[in-house]
Scaffold this motif. Structure first.
Motif, PDB file in Angstrom:
ATOM      1  N   ILE A   1       0.838  -1.208   0.000  1.00 18.59           N
ATOM      2  CA  ILE A   1       0.000   0.000   0.000  1.00 18.59           C
ATOM      3  C   ILE A   1       0.869   1.253   0.000  1.00 18.59           C
ATOM      4  O   ILE A   1       0.571   2.237  -0.693  1.00 18.59           O
ATOM      5  N   VAL A   2       1.958   1.220   0.770  1.00 14.76           N
ATOM      6  CA  VAL A   2       2.866   2.368   0.810  1.00 14.76           C
ATOM      7  C   VAL A   2       3.490   2.605  -0.569  1.00 14.76           C
ATOM      8  O   VAL A   2       3.559   3.745  -1.044  1.00 14.76           O
ATOM      9  N   VAL A   3       3.916   1.529  -1.217  1.00 17.15           N
ATOM     10  CA  VAL A   3       4.530   1.661  -2.538  1.00 17.15           C
ATOM     11  C   VAL A   3       3.523   2.199  -3.546  1.00 17.15           C
ATOM     12  O   VAL A   3       3.821   3.112  -4.328  1.00 17.15           O
ATOM     13  N   TRP A   4       2.309   1.652  -3.536  1.00 19.13           N
ATOM     14  CA  TRP A   4       1.298   2.131  -4.487  1.00 19.13           C
ATOM     15  C   TRP A   4       0.885   3.566  -4.161  1.00 19.13           C
ATOM     16  O   TRP A   4       0.632   4.361  -5.072  1.00 19.13           O
ATOM     17  N   GLY A   5       0.836   3.883  -2.882  1.00 20.83           N
ATOM     18  CA  GLY A   5       0.523   5.263  -2.510  1.00 20.83           C
ATOM     19  C   GLY A   5       1.565   6.228  -3.038  1.00 20.83           C
ATOM     20  O   GLY A   5       1.239   7.339  -3.472  1.00 20.83           O
ATOM     21  N   GLY A   6       2.832   5.824  -3.015  1.00 22.93           N
ATOM     22  CA  GLY A   6       3.879   6.651  -3.585  1.00 22.93           C
ATOM     23  C   GLY A   6       3.704   6.845  -5.081  1.00 22.93           C
ATOM     24  O   GLY A   6       3.890   7.950  -5.603  1.00 22.93           O
ATOM     25  N   LEU A   7       3.330   5.780  -5.778  1.00 22.80           N
ATOM     26  CA  LEU A   7       3.072   5.888  -7.217  1.00 22.80           C
ATOM     27  C   LEU A   7       1.891   6.818  -7.499  1.00 22.80           C
ATOM     28  O   LEU A   7       1.900   7.588  -8.469  1.00 22.80           O
ATOM     29  N   THR A   8       0.879   6.733  -6.641  1.00 22.31           N
ATOM     30  CA  THR A   8      -0.285   7.613  -6.797  1.00 22.31           C
ATOM     31  C   THR A   8       0.139   9.068  -6.668  1.00 22.31           C
ATOM     32  O   THR A   8      -0.316   9.931  -7.419  1.00 22.31           O
ATOM     33  N   ARG A   9       1.010   9.327  -5.728  1.00 24.93           N
ATOM     34  CA  ARG A   9       1.514  10.685  -5.535  1.00 24.93           C
ATOM     35  C   ARG A   9       2.369  11.120  -6.733  1.00 24.93           C
ATOM     36  O   ARG A   9       2.217  12.235  -7.254  1.00 24.93           O
ATOM     37  N   LEU A  10       3.255  10.247  -7.175  1.00 21.20           N
ATOM     38  CA  LEU A  10       4.177  10.595  -8.261  1.00 21.20           C
ATOM     39  C   LEU A  10       3.468  10.840  -9.587  1.00 21.20           C
ATOM     40  O   LEU A  10       3.917  11.626 -10.410  1.00 21.20           O
ATOM     41  N   THR A  11       2.354  10.150  -9.812  1.00 21.21           N
ATOM     42  CA  THR A  11       1.588  10.333 -11.052  1.00 21.21           C
ATOM     43  C   THR A  11       0.525  11.413 -10.921  1.00 21.21           C
ATOM     44  O   THR A  11      -0.296  11.587 -11.825  1.00 21.21           O
ATOM     45  N   GLU A  12       0.548  12.130  -9.786  1.00 15.32           N
ATOM     46  CA  GLU A  12      -0.408  13.217  -9.530  1.00 15.32           C
ATOM     47  C   GLU A  12      -1.847  12.738  -9.704  1.00 15.32           C
ATOM     48  O   GLU A  12      -2.667  13.375 -10.354  1.00 15.32           O
TER      49      GLU A  12
ATOM     50  N   PHE B   1      -7.634   2.401  -6.849  1.00 17.00           N
ATOM     51  CA  PHE B   1      -6.973   1.156  -6.463  1.00 17.00           C
ATOM     52  C   PHE B   1      -6.265   1.329  -5.112  1.00 17.00           C
ATOM     53  O   PHE B   1      -6.280   0.422  -4.272  1.00 17.00           O
ATOM     54  N   HIS B   2      -5.656   2.497  -4.893  1.00 21.47           N
ATOM     55  CA  HIS B   2      -4.992   2.759  -3.623  1.00 21.47           C
ATOM     56  C   HIS B   2      -5.988   2.681  -2.468  1.00 21.47           C
ATOM     57  O   HIS B   2      -5.716   2.073  -1.423  1.00 21.47           O
ATOM     58  N   ARG B   3      -7.142   3.292  -2.669  1.00 19.97           N
ATOM     59  CA  ARG B   3      -8.157   3.251  -1.608  1.00 19.97           C
ATOM     60  C   ARG B   3      -8.704   1.841  -1.415  1.00 19.97           C
ATOM     61  O   ARG B   3      -8.983   1.422  -0.284  1.00 19.97           O
ATOM     62  N   ASN B   4      -8.838   1.115  -2.497  1.00 22.17           N
ATOM     63  CA  ASN B   4      -9.430  -0.223  -2.381  1.00 22.17           C
ATOM     64  C   ASN B   4      -8.487  -1.249  -1.773  1.00 22.17           C
ATOM     65  O   ASN B   4      -8.945  -2.160  -1.079  1.00 22.17           O
ATOM     66  N   ILE B   5      -7.198  -1.122  -2.022  1.00 22.46           N
ATOM     67  CA  ILE B   5      -6.298  -2.060  -1.330  1.00 22.46           C
ATOM     68  C   ILE B   5      -6.242  -1.704   0.157  1.00 22.46           C
ATOM     69  O   ILE B   5      -6.017  -2.574   1.003  1.00 22.46           O
ATOM     70  N   GLY B   6      -6.510  -0.434   0.478  1.00 22.46           N
ATOM     71  CA  GLY B   6      -6.650  -0.054   1.877  1.00 22.46           C
ATOM     72  C   GLY B   6      -7.894  -0.688   2.489  1.00 22.46           C
ATOM     73  O   GLY B   6      -7.864  -1.175   3.624  1.00 22.46           O
ATOM     74  N   ARG B   7      -8.990  -0.680   1.732  1.00 24.60           N
ATOM     75  CA  ARG B   7     -10.218  -1.336   2.206  1.00 24.60           C
ATOM     76  C   ARG B   7      -9.995  -2.837   2.378  1.00 24.60           C
ATOM     77  O   ARG B   7     -10.438  -3.439   3.363  1.00 24.60           O
ATOM     78  N   LEU B   8      -9.313  -3.436   1.403  1.00 22.17           N
ATOM     79  CA  LEU B   8      -9.031  -4.873   1.487  1.00 22.17           C
ATOM     80  C   LEU B   8      -8.178  -5.179   2.707  1.00 22.17           C
ATOM     81  O   LEU B   8      -8.428  -6.177   3.411  1.00 22.17           O
ATOM     82  N   PHE B   9      -7.203  -4.335   2.969  1.00 26.34           N
ATOM     83  CA  PHE B   9      -6.373  -4.544   4.143  1.00 26.34           C
ATOM     84  C   PHE B   9      -7.209  -4.490   5.420  1.00 26.34           C
ATOM     85  O   PHE B   9      -6.992  -5.271   6.356  1.00 26.34           O
TER      86      PHE B   9
ATOM     87  N   MET C   1      -6.895   9.765   8.350  1.00 30.36           N
ATOM     88  CA  MET C   1      -5.819  10.685   7.983  1.00 30.36           C
ATOM     89  C   MET C   1      -5.645  10.760   6.469  1.00 30.36           C
ATOM     90  O   MET C   1      -5.319  11.819   5.921  1.00 30.36           O
ATOM     91  N   GLY C   2      -5.882   9.658   5.784  1.00 28.06           N
ATOM     92  CA  GLY C   2      -5.773   9.654   4.326  1.00 28.06           C
ATOM     93  C   GLY C   2      -6.735  10.642   3.690  1.00 28.06           C
ATOM     94  O   GLY C   2      -6.361  11.419   2.801  1.00 28.06           O
ATOM     95  N   TRP C   3      -7.986  10.627   4.152  1.00 26.90           N
ATOM     96  CA  TRP C   3      -8.960  11.566   3.592  1.00 26.90           C
ATOM     97  C   TRP C   3      -8.658  12.998   4.044  1.00 26.90           C
ATOM     98  O   TRP C   3      -8.788  13.946   3.269  1.00 26.90           O
ATOM     99  N   TYR C   4      -8.251  13.153   5.291  1.00 31.15           N
ATOM    100  CA  TYR C   4      -7.889  14.474   5.802  1.00 31.15           C
ATOM    101  C   TYR C   4      -6.763  15.068   4.957  1.00 31.15           C
ATOM    102  O   TYR C   4      -6.739  16.270   4.679  1.00 31.15           O
ATOM    103  N   MET C   5      -5.851  14.224   4.519  1.00 37.86           N
ATOM    104  CA  MET C   5      -4.757  14.659   3.660  1.00 37.86           C
ATOM    105  C   MET C   5      -5.285  15.085   2.288  1.00 37.86           C
ATOM    106  O   MET C   5      -4.959  16.167   1.788  1.00 37.86           O
ATOM    107  N   VAL C   6      -6.105  14.238   1.680  1.00 35.26           N
ATOM    108  CA  VAL C   6      -6.637  14.546   0.347  1.00 35.26           C
ATOM    109  C   VAL C   6      -7.437  15.836   0.374  1.00 35.26           C
ATOM    110  O   VAL C   6      -7.328  16.678  -0.529  1.00 35.26           O
ATOM    111  N   ARG C   7      -8.222  16.019   1.423  1.00 35.47           N
ATOM    112  CA  ARG C   7      -9.072  17.207   1.494  1.00 35.47           C
ATOM    113  C   ARG C   7      -8.266  18.493   1.477  1.00 35.47           C
ATOM    114  O   ARG C   7      -8.731  19.533   0.989  1.00 35.47           O
ATOM    115  N   SER C   8      -7.019  18.436   1.996  1.00 35.52           N
ATOM    116  CA  SER C   8      -6.193  19.640   2.014  1.00 35.52           C
ATOM    117  C   SER C   8      -5.818  20.105   0.613  1.00 35.52           C
ATOM    118  O   SER C   8      -5.430  21.264   0.425  1.00 35.52           O
TER     119      SER C   8
END
Length: 379
Positions: free
Chosen positions: A27-38, A95-103, A141-148
């Motif tokens: 999840i951390v790795v995919w989250g980084g990719l999500t950030r890098l691809t804006e 996908f990032h959110r859904n692997i979080g849900r799966l976790f 915290m994930g949503w709190y971050m996105v909302r910013s």
């Protein structure tokens, strides 16, 4: 057998905990990719349950696209983006959110089962409860971050690009690292306790005496401090990512014409926001200084880990500790190489993603070394 179950958690709990830790790594790795691809701001709503469904019809995609168009990123970053391109970045975040849900399902379901069936001790149940709280906090915290990054005020200022708060991004990553560390340490501890309880740990009396020796105790404390330093450096990297500070000064070891940029650039009144007492904000909001901080922390961490490796080679360490020691040093060396190549090449996605992934592995190796040096429990 019943006594063992009351005092030592079942082996399956340890394996499950390590599997959960591996999921957090992914999840951390995919989250980084999500950030890098804006892609992180492509979904502008938080729907923990109904948001699990990916849009399928043209109408559903049009609705999501129109929602996205109402927010600053569409007007300043992905200007004129097509529906097809929007679908790509949407999928990254979905996908990032859904692997979080799966976790969440993989963790909470089995955790409840293990507690209900008496597979864990009271102490183990308390640890699982704490990890569960961390998991829920991570989602919030994930949503709190996105909302910013969705604030409408960003749309009005020409000099303000939509991006999530670097403070919230770092907090989001910090929770992930703590959750990963907690799961890994708990899993390793359960498995070692079971080996000890079942008589499968070779020569436990000798190992216990070795781990209680003065040299090993002092070395263990230094490794614990080193692991904290690794974690701090990782979070410094999150600040760099949050400010896009890696796009500045793409050379190493120089920064422009010197080892450091001019003081006037490192310590600028702009970041005080009109209040001289707020000059401290340069440490966390000035991209140039934040990059310099990460460089200093990274090289300090590498130096400390190198010293720990050199000193550890001269100690009488258990075999598992020696393997972890060499792995930690190898991963530290690789991390420096990945960091430098990422910087000098202008932060390409593949390099930056590998740099972040390896940071988790480096932290894991330091934690593993620390765990192998912990005293054996009395069972």
């Amino acid at each position: 057998m019943s006594t063992t179950r009351r005092t030592v958690d079942a082996p399956i709990v340890g394996y499950w905990s390590l599997f959960c830790a591996s999921m957090v790594f992914g999840i951390v790795v995919w989250g980084g990719l999500t950030r890098l691809t804006e892609s992180g701001l492509s979904i502008v709503e938080w729907k923990p349950i109904t948001g699990a469904k990916l849009p399928t019809s043209d109408l559903e995609w049009d609705v999501e696209f129109e929602k996205y168009k109402q927010h600053p990123e569409y007007h300043k970053v992905h200007v004129g983006i097509t529906l097809e391109d929007f679908q790509r970045i949407y999928f990254m975040e979905w996908f990032h959110r859904n692997i979080g849900r799966l976790f969440g399902i993989v963790f909470l379901g089995p955790a409840a089962y293990f507690v209900a069936k008496g597979k864990v001790s009271r102490r183990g149940a308390a640890k699982l409860g704490g990890l569960g709280v961390l998991l829920l906090g991570q989602g919030v915290m994930g949503w709190y971050m996105v909302r910013s990054g969705l604030k409408e005020g960003m749309r009005e200022r020409d000099d303000d690009l939509p991006r999530v708060s670097q403070y919230r991004l770092t907090s989001h990553l910090a929770l992930a690292y703590v959750l990963y560390a907690g799961l890994a340490l708990y899993g390793w501890n359960v498995l070692r306790s079971n080996r000890l309880a079942r008589g499968k740990l070779p020569n436990p009396d000798h190992l216990r005496a070795l781990l209680l020796s003065r040299d090993i105790r002092m070395f263990r404390r230094k490794i614990a401090a080193s692991a904290l330093l690794v974690g701090t450096t990782c979070l410094s990297g999150a600040m760099v990512a949050g400010l896009d500070a890696g796009l500045l000064y793409n050379e190493f070891p120089m920064m422009g014409t010197g080892i450091t940029p001019p003081l006037s650039e490192l310590w600028h009144e702009f970041y005080a926001r009109g209040n001289p007492s707020n000059m401290w904000r340069n440490f966390t909001e000035n991209p140039t200084l934040v990059q310099l901080e990460h460089r200093v922390l990274a090289m300090t961490t590498f130096f400390v880990l190198s010293v720990m490796w050199w000193r550890g080679r001269g100690l009488q360490l258990p075999q598992g500790s020696r393997v972890a020691l060499h792995a930690m040093y190898a991963l530290a060396t690789l991390q420096v190489e990945l960091g430098v190549t990422t910087l000098v090449n202008g932060v390409p996605i593949a390099n930056a993603s590998a740099h972040q992934a390896n940071s988790v592995l480096l932290l894991a190796s330091a934690l593993r070394l620390y765990h192998t040096l912990r005293p054996l429990a009395r069972i």
